[in-house]
Scaffold this active site. Structure first.
Site, mmCIF file in Angstrom:
data_model
loop_
_atom_site.group_PDB
_atom_site.id
_atom_site.type_symbol
_atom_site.label_atom_id
_atom_site.label_comp_id
_atom_site.label_asym_id
_atom_site.label_seq_id
_atom_site.Cartn_x
_atom_site.Cartn_y
_atom_site.Cartn_z
ATOM 1 C CB CYS A 93 3.644 1.613 -11.176
ATOM 2 S SG CYS A 93 3.045 2.633 -10.415
ATOM 3 C CG HIS A 384 7.552 4.109 -8.009
ATOM 4 N ND1 HIS A 384 7.613 3.655 -9.067
ATOM 5 C CD2 HIS A 384 6.191 4.117 -7.331
ATOM 6 C CE1 HIS A 384 6.330 3.399 -9.799
ATOM 7 N NE2 HIS A 384 5.593 2.920 -8.606
ATOM 8 C CB CYS A 414 3.147 -4.150 -8.218
ATOM 9 S SG CYS A 414 3.648 -2.947 -6.974
#
Ligand SMILES: CC(=O)SCCNC(=O)CCNC(=O)[C@H](O)C(C)(C)COP(=O)(O)OP(=O)(O)OC[C@H]1O[C@@H](n2cnc3c(N)ncnc32)[C@H](O)[C@@H]1OP(=O)(O)O
Length: 482
Positions: A93, A384, A414
């Site tokens: 990510c 996301h 994160c």
């Protein structure tokens, strides 16, 4: 980056496509289609048609082998000069934030003058492959020259070999999903369900307000007939959120739900970075400067660290190097992988024992002013698409700083694999401080020659033809109204 011999890294601006719920309006879109669209958004916005950029760094987390060097293929699908080199990288990510940091380092050192970075991800077009045993048979079949060899390739065949293998959705070393890991963190840090739902509701409220106020008009370019993120729920309520069943722990202790977690999503985002000289030469604006960064990892396998706690370390180390406190920021962009992840991070920074024992500091980093956090919504509401989130956040924060006139913003992301990526963006008191910024993005785009315009159109058509578009008008209109 604080080294005086290094050059300043300008964020010229970003562009993204609307983010969509998995299996919805981008069900027919590939990573290549979406990354191309985000890149082309930047190209059009800053009049880069036909230009050779020094560097392109981008990636995706969920990829097909056919994606090849995805970043380069996307460059070739835009109307950038085909002489533009590109590299594909992946850091879960954190991918497109890390891409910006890598490109930024090259700009700072003088190695390159400009770079396009980005990320894309699809959870609708995932690689579903056969078991290895069956794949080996197909390889043998491909090489077989005689009928006997073809028959031999299927000797001992069992129909169970045809069971499809979906992509991994869990940490390879623990076998637990991100949600299961975050559940553990939420329980360890005593994060309540109510706190998580409140954060999620705020995320949706702020994102909906930002869309209505036109904040995203300059940042988000319609794609595949979609004009708005279709994940934002302006009509969500605390009561509805409280009624949702825990998604990752059904033992009775679970508190993470579909409502306070990011939903599986599709989308892409890109950002243009450059040296001060290049910006001036091209008379482009500087929205903000990338001034500091840090990446860190935690031992979530053998140690007792939470999988998604590494941003606490990355931010602490970055602040120390920058000589800044956690409160020295006007804006905070903290990736909402899960509402609980953000709440655990904030609680850890407030904790004396965590900051002294784990982060090696003299005392707690303290609290932040929550009204300055994710001011236009976060990943819970916006979505996301893993590798796209970093570029979404860099583009958003740069835009926030531009609108504010000046200020400093902190980014914290994160990632899977127990890592955290952090960065600081700043905007000078005197505005851009780089190029005159006289030629605004819109003016730049307006100057495009008709020859280039038709070339761009032809290229986009070429790209569009490659994917079997099923951009249903009715469905797209629905997203526009969401
Ligand atoms: C480093 C990192 O970033 S780690 C993070 C990586 N990302 C992830 O791991 C993704 C995590 N998310 C997921 O796996 C999935 O989205 C899950 C498991 C949480 C939920 O999946 P699903 O059950 O398919 O969610 P779905 O969207 O159908 O929502 C379930 C229900 O909640 C409701 N709901 C969800 N959000 C809201 C909301 N904000 N308000 C009201 N209702 C909501 C839906 O309407 C749906 O209701 P219904 O069953 O009546 O139709």
């Amino acid at each position: 980056m604080p080294d005086n011999n290094l050059r300043r890294i300008a964020i010229v601006g970003g562009s993204r496509i609307p983010f969509c719920r998995s299996g919805s309006l981008y069900a027919d879109q590939s990573n290549l289609d979406m990354l191309t669209a985000a890149f082309q958004g930047v190209v059009d916005r800053y009049n880069l048609s036909g230009k050779k950029l020094d560097q392109v760094i981008a990636g995706a987390v969920t990829t097909h082998s056919k994606d090849w060097n995805l970043a380069r293929e996307a460059v070739l699908s835009t109307d950038l000069s085909p002489l533009t080199p590109a590299v594909t990288m992946q850091q879960a990510c954190g991918t497109s934030l890390q891409a910006a940091l890598l490109a930024g380092s090259q700009i700072a050192s003088g190695e390159i003058e400009c770079a396009l970075v980005g990320g894309t991800d699809t959870t609708s077009d995932v690689p579903i492959v056969f078991k290895r045993r069956f794949a080996q048979r197909l390889m043998k079949l491909n090489k077989a020259k005689t009928f006997g060899q073809r028959l031999k390739a299927f000797k001992g065949f069992s129909f169970s070999e045809l069971a499809p293998q979906p992509p991994r959705n869990s940490e390879p070393r623990t076998g637990l999903s991100m949600g299961q890991h975050c559940e553990r963190m939420a329980q360890e840090w005593n994060i309540t369900r109510k706190e998580q739902d409140e954060l999620a509701l705020e995320s949706h409220r702020k994102a909906a307000e930002a869309w209505d106020a036109g904040f995203f008009d300059d940042l988000v370019r319609p794609h595949n007939g979609v004009i708005r993120d279709n994940i934002v729920r302006p009509d969500s309520t605390l009561e509805k959120l409280a009624s949702l069943r825990p998604a990752f722990d059904r033992s009775g202790k679970g508190s993470l739900t579909a409502g306070n977690s990011t939903t599986l999503s599709d989308g892409s985002a890109a950002v243009l970075l450059a040296s001060e000289d290049w910006v001036r030469e091209h008379d482009l604006p500087v929205l903000a400067w990338l001034t500091h960064s840090r990446t860190a990892a935690v031992d979530y396998v053998d140690g007792d660290e939470g999988l998604l706690m590494a941003p606490t370390v990355a931010v602490a180390e970055m602040l120390q190097r920058a000589g800044l406190g956690l409160q020295d920021f006007d804006f905070y962009e903290i990736h909402e992988a899960f509402a609980a992840q953000v709440l655990c991070t904030l609680k850890a920074w407030e904790s004396e024992s965590y900051c002294t024992e784990r982060l090696g500091l003299d005392g707690p980093l303290g609290s932040i002013d929550r009204s300055r956090m994710n001011v236009h919504g976060g990943s819970v509401a916006i979505g996301h698409p893993f590798a796209a989130t970093g570029a979404r956040i860099v583009g958003t924060l740069a835009h926030v700083l531009e609108k504010a006139g000046s200020g400093r913003g902190l980014i914290s992301i994160c990632t899977a694999g127990g890592m955290g990526v952090a960065a600081i963006l700043e905007r000078d008191n005197n505005g851009s401080g780089g190029g005159s910024g006289k030629k605004t993005a819109k003016k730049a785009a307006g100057k495009k020659s008709s020859k280039k315009k038709s070339a761009a159109k032809a290229t986009r058509k070429k790209t569009a033809q490659k994917s079997e578009t099923a951009a249903g008008g009715g469905e797209s209109t629905a997203s526009g109204e969401s």
